[in-house]
Design a protein around this motif. Structure first.
Motif, mmCIF file in Angstrom:
data_model
loop_
_atom_site.group_PDB
_atom_site.id
_atom_site.type_symbol
_atom_site.label_atom_id
_atom_site.label_comp_id
_atom_site.label_asym_id
_atom_site.label_seq_id
_atom_site.Cartn_x
_atom_site.Cartn_y
_atom_site.Cartn_z
ATOM 1 N N PRO A 110 0.863 -1.248 0.025
ATOM 2 C CA PRO A 110 -0.109 -0.018 -0.228
ATOM 3 C C PRO A 110 0.908 1.289 -0.111
ATOM 4 O O PRO A 110 0.237 2.282 -0.338
ATOM 5 N N TYR A 111 2.095 1.115 0.437
ATOM 6 C CA TYR A 111 3.003 2.313 0.448
ATOM 7 C C TYR A 111 4.214 2.096 -0.429
ATOM 8 O O TYR A 111 5.001 1.163 -0.316
ATOM 9 N N THR A 112 4.093 2.900 -1.557
ATOM 10 C CA THR A 112 4.902 2.670 -2.537
ATOM 11 C C THR A 112 5.497 4.049 -3.143
ATOM 12 O O THR A 112 4.739 5.138 -2.886
ATOM 13 N N MET A 113 6.652 4.444 -3.597
ATOM 14 C CA MET A 113 7.384 5.537 -4.108
ATOM 15 C C MET A 113 7.215 5.685 -5.529
ATOM 16 O O MET A 113 7.504 6.519 -6.023
ATOM 17 N N GLY A 114 6.428 4.724 -6.197
ATOM 18 C CA GLY A 114 6.191 4.690 -7.509
ATOM 19 C C GLY A 114 7.397 5.057 -8.497
ATOM 20 O O GLY A 114 8.515 4.446 -8.071
ATOM 21 N N ARG A 115 7.551 5.823 -9.212
ATOM 22 C CA ARG A 115 8.585 6.263 -10.301
ATOM 23 C C ARG A 115 9.903 6.926 -9.314
ATOM 24 O O ARG A 115 10.916 6.903 -10.018
ATOM 25 N N SER A 175 10.970 5.489 -6.915
ATOM 26 C CA SER A 175 11.669 4.265 -6.019
ATOM 27 C C SER A 175 12.989 3.973 -6.620
ATOM 28 O O SER A 175 14.106 3.712 -5.825
ATOM 29 N N LYS A 176 13.327 4.169 -7.928
ATOM 30 C CA LYS A 176 14.615 3.632 -8.540
ATOM 31 C C LYS A 176 15.761 4.893 -8.065
ATOM 32 O O LYS A 176 16.794 4.212 -7.628
ATOM 33 N N PRO A 177 15.121 6.134 -8.269
ATOM 34 C CA PRO A 177 16.360 7.240 -7.786
ATOM 35 C C PRO A 177 16.365 7.119 -6.146
ATOM 36 O O PRO A 177 17.706 7.017 -5.854
ATOM 37 N N VAL A 178 15.579 6.796 -5.418
ATOM 38 C CA VAL A 178 15.905 6.854 -3.947
ATOM 39 C C VAL A 178 16.533 5.413 -3.525
ATOM 40 O O VAL A 178 17.395 5.705 -2.810
ATOM 41 N N ASN A 179 16.542 4.469 -4.382
ATOM 42 C CA ASN A 179 17.243 3.071 -4.145
ATOM 43 C C ASN A 179 18.693 3.544 -4.527
ATOM 44 O O ASN A 179 19.583 3.007 -3.666
#
Length: 137
Positions: free
Chosen positions: A75-80, A82-86
């Motif tokens: 239910p909690y996702t960073m969407g687009r 996520s890759k930069p934050v990772n």
């Protein structure tokens, strides 16, 4: 032998034998501190980088296998984002893990050197040998 350590106690619903093995191992580890403060400090100094590296191992594995394994976002996702934050998280953990291996006092002598890198190397070599000896199968 594996069934002995993984056997779950019917009363407590826990692997009591495995818990006692960990207690015995930790007690032996604590005895190192009696013999050598420098050695036990090196062992304890590996905990922060090891924990951080375990976090990025999951992030990297997720990114490597994201096209081969179906991932169902929660239910909690960073969407687009996520890759930069990772990427930022992995970069930061690599940086801070190197910094955590530095000695804390200058000038560096044999008695104040941070030997955590030696412990990390031992853990890495032991893990690779263990994997090669049987876990890879």
């Amino acid at each position: 032998m594996n069934s002995f350590w993984s056997k779950v106690n019917e009363t407590t619903h826990t692997p009591v034998n495995a818990v006692w093995l960990v207690v015995a191992f930790c007690s032996c580890l604590d005895l190192i501190g009696i013999g050598s403060t420098l050695t036990i400090v090196a062992i304890f100094n590996i905990t922060a980088p090891a924990l951080d590296i375990s976090y990025i191992a999951v992030i990297i594995a997720h990114r490597v296998y994201e096209h081969r394994v179906q991932f169902i976002p929660g239910p909690y996702t960073m969407g687009r984002w996520s890759k930069p934050v990772n990427a930022i998280a992995v970069t930061w953990v690599c940086f801070i893990s190197v910094v955590l291996f530095f000695p804390t006092i200058k000038p560096v002598t044999a008695s104040n050197m941070n030997y955590a890198i030696c412990v990390a190397a031992f853990i890495g070599l032991f893990s690779m040998a263990w994997w090669y000896a049987g876990a890879r199968k």
